[in-house]
Design a protein around this motif. Structure first.
Motif, PDB file in Angstrom:
ATOM      1  N   LYS A  79       0.819  -1.127   0.088  1.00 51.62           N
ATOM      2  CA  LYS A  79       0.005   0.001  -0.065  1.00 51.62           C
ATOM      3  C   LYS A  79       0.813   1.333  -0.166  1.00 51.62           C
ATOM      4  O   LYS A  79       0.006   2.303  -0.394  1.00 51.62           O
ATOM      5  CB  LYS A  79      -0.996  -0.049   1.175  1.00 51.62           C
ATOM      6  CG  LYS A  79      -1.904  -1.117   1.051  1.00 51.62           C
ATOM      7  CD  LYS A  79      -3.120  -0.868   0.166  1.00 51.62           C
ATOM      8  CE  LYS A  79      -4.193  -1.941   0.132  1.00 51.62           C
ATOM      9  NZ  LYS A  79      -5.318  -1.713  -0.757  1.00 51.62           N
TER      10      LYS A  79
ATOM     11  N   ASN B 296      -2.465  -7.350  -5.703  1.00 52.52           N
ATOM     12  CA  ASN B 296      -3.438  -6.550  -4.988  1.00 52.52           C
ATOM     13  C   ASN B 296      -3.767  -5.452  -5.811  1.00 52.52           C
ATOM     14  O   ASN B 296      -2.708  -4.772  -6.347  1.00 52.52           O
ATOM     15  CB  ASN B 296      -3.106  -6.460  -3.552  1.00 52.52           C
ATOM     16  CG  ASN B 296      -4.277  -5.970  -2.911  1.00 52.52           C
ATOM     17  OD1 ASN B 296      -5.377  -6.395  -3.059  1.00 52.52           O
ATOM     18  ND2 ASN B 296      -4.107  -5.060  -1.980  1.00 52.52           N
ATOM     19  N   ASP B 297      -5.159  -5.103  -6.051  1.00 50.91           N
ATOM     20  CA  ASP B 297      -5.526  -3.572  -6.447  1.00 50.91           C
ATOM     21  C   ASP B 297      -5.499  -3.293  -7.906  1.00 50.91           C
ATOM     22  O   ASP B 297      -6.216  -2.648  -8.350  1.00 50.91           O
ATOM     23  CB  ASP B 297      -4.855  -2.598  -5.788  1.00 50.91           C
ATOM     24  CG  ASP B 297      -4.933  -2.391  -3.995  1.00 50.91           C
ATOM     25  OD1 ASP B 297      -5.912  -2.859  -3.486  1.00 50.91           O
ATOM     26  OD2 ASP B 297      -4.169  -1.999  -3.450  1.00 50.91           O
TER      27      ASP B 297
ATOM     28  N   GLY C  41     -10.744  -4.655  -4.507  1.00 46.70           N
ATOM     29  CA  GLY C  41     -11.822  -4.738  -3.312  1.00 46.70           C
ATOM     30  C   GLY C  41     -12.862  -3.976  -3.854  1.00 46.70           C
ATOM     31  O   GLY C  41     -13.001  -3.713  -4.831  1.00 46.70           O
TER      32      GLY C  41
ATOM     33  N   ASP D 230     -12.065  -0.640  -5.575  1.00 46.49           N
ATOM     34  CA  ASP D 230     -11.050  -0.833  -6.805  1.00 46.49           C
ATOM     35  C   ASP D 230     -12.092  -0.766  -8.173  1.00 46.49           C
ATOM     36  O   ASP D 230     -13.218  -0.599  -8.067  1.00 46.49           O
ATOM     37  CB  ASP D 230     -10.245  -2.025  -6.464  1.00 46.49           C
ATOM     38  CG  ASP D 230      -9.207  -1.841  -5.369  1.00 46.49           C
ATOM     39  OD1 ASP D 230      -8.844  -0.778  -5.154  1.00 46.49           O
ATOM     40  OD2 ASP D 230      -9.160  -3.091  -4.680  1.00 46.49           O
TER      41      ASP D 230
HETATM   42 MG    MG Z   1      -7.796  -3.332  -2.831  1.00 49.07          MG
END
Ligand code: MG
Ligand code: TZP
Length: 216
Positions: free
Chosen positions: A38, A66-67, A83, A86
């Motif tokens: 992150k 991720n993401d 998520g 996203d």
């Molecule tokens: Mg995410």
């Protein structure tokens, strides 16, 4: 069968460089590995994702980014995890194509219902227990929500959030196909041994479930 252990390599908790950690875990038999960072700039994230994808290309572990569906596709990763804020699973699927997995986070039954009809390969559900790893976690859902979600979908359910070796059996007993772990895998003396312990617990727990239960 869907991988029973989903290792999430969160840059904030890593004690060894991520490429070594991923290779070690893949060597221990972990078949699903997510990279989560992150705090990195997009440029630095892309560079590490690319190195990781190359490092894991010839083994048995699938790398999930991720993401960022765009980065997953560009580095040739095995999939992406999105998520609720996203890109949507539909858009992630458009970017990643059919060969890569798309996974989505859910935090309540309404989101599980939507995910069940979305083009995703697995549905992550949580946080199951309190967690200090995610900065602003959604409310704890408990194992009861796994049981409810299990009735709604045949898709693999990945339980996440505060799961430890001790708590994993009750998570599998509730119907999860897989456990996604950060802290109890990375913030331990020996992640390789811990990964083997999780795999053994998962094999025992999944093996003892009633016949006919969906096992992804
Ligand atoms: Mg995410
Ligand atoms: N999403 C829901 S809980 C969580 C994420 C990324 C963090 C899980 O980390 P831990 O350390 O296994 O509780």
């Amino acid at each position: 069968m869907f991988p029973s252990l989903y290792a999430i390599l969160d840059e904030r908790l890593l004690k060894t460089p991520v490429v070594k950690c991923a290779a070690d875990l893949a060597g221990a038999g972990v078949e699903l590995i997510q990279y989560r960072a992150k705090d990195l700039s997009p440029r630095a994230y892309f560079a590490t994702c690319s190195t990781l994808a190359e490092a894991l290309a010839n083994g048995n572990a699938r790398l999930i980014i991720n993401d960022r569906p765009d980065i997953a596709a560009m580095v040739g990763a095995g999939g992406v995890h999105v998520g609720q804020d996203d890109l949507t699973p539909d858009d992630a699927r458009k970017i990643c194509g059919s060969g890569r997995w798309v996974g989505v986070s859910t935090h309540n039954l309404e989101q599980v219902r939507a995910a069940a009809h979305a083009p995703v390969d697995y549905i992550a559900l949580g946080p199951i227990f309190p967690t200090s790893t995610k900065k602003k976690p959604d409310p704890v859902v408990g194992t009861s929500l796994i049981r409810e979600a299990r009735k709604l979908t045949q898709k693999p359910i990945v339980a996440i959030g505060g799961i430890t070796l001790e708590r994993a059996p009750e998570v599998f007993a509730a119907g999860a196909n897989s456990v996604a772990i950060i802290r109890d895998l990375l913030d331990v003396r020996d992640p390789i041994t811990r990964a083997r312990e999780f795999l053994a617990v998962a094999a025992k727990s999944r093996g003892s479930r009633p016949q006919g239960r969906n096992d992804g």
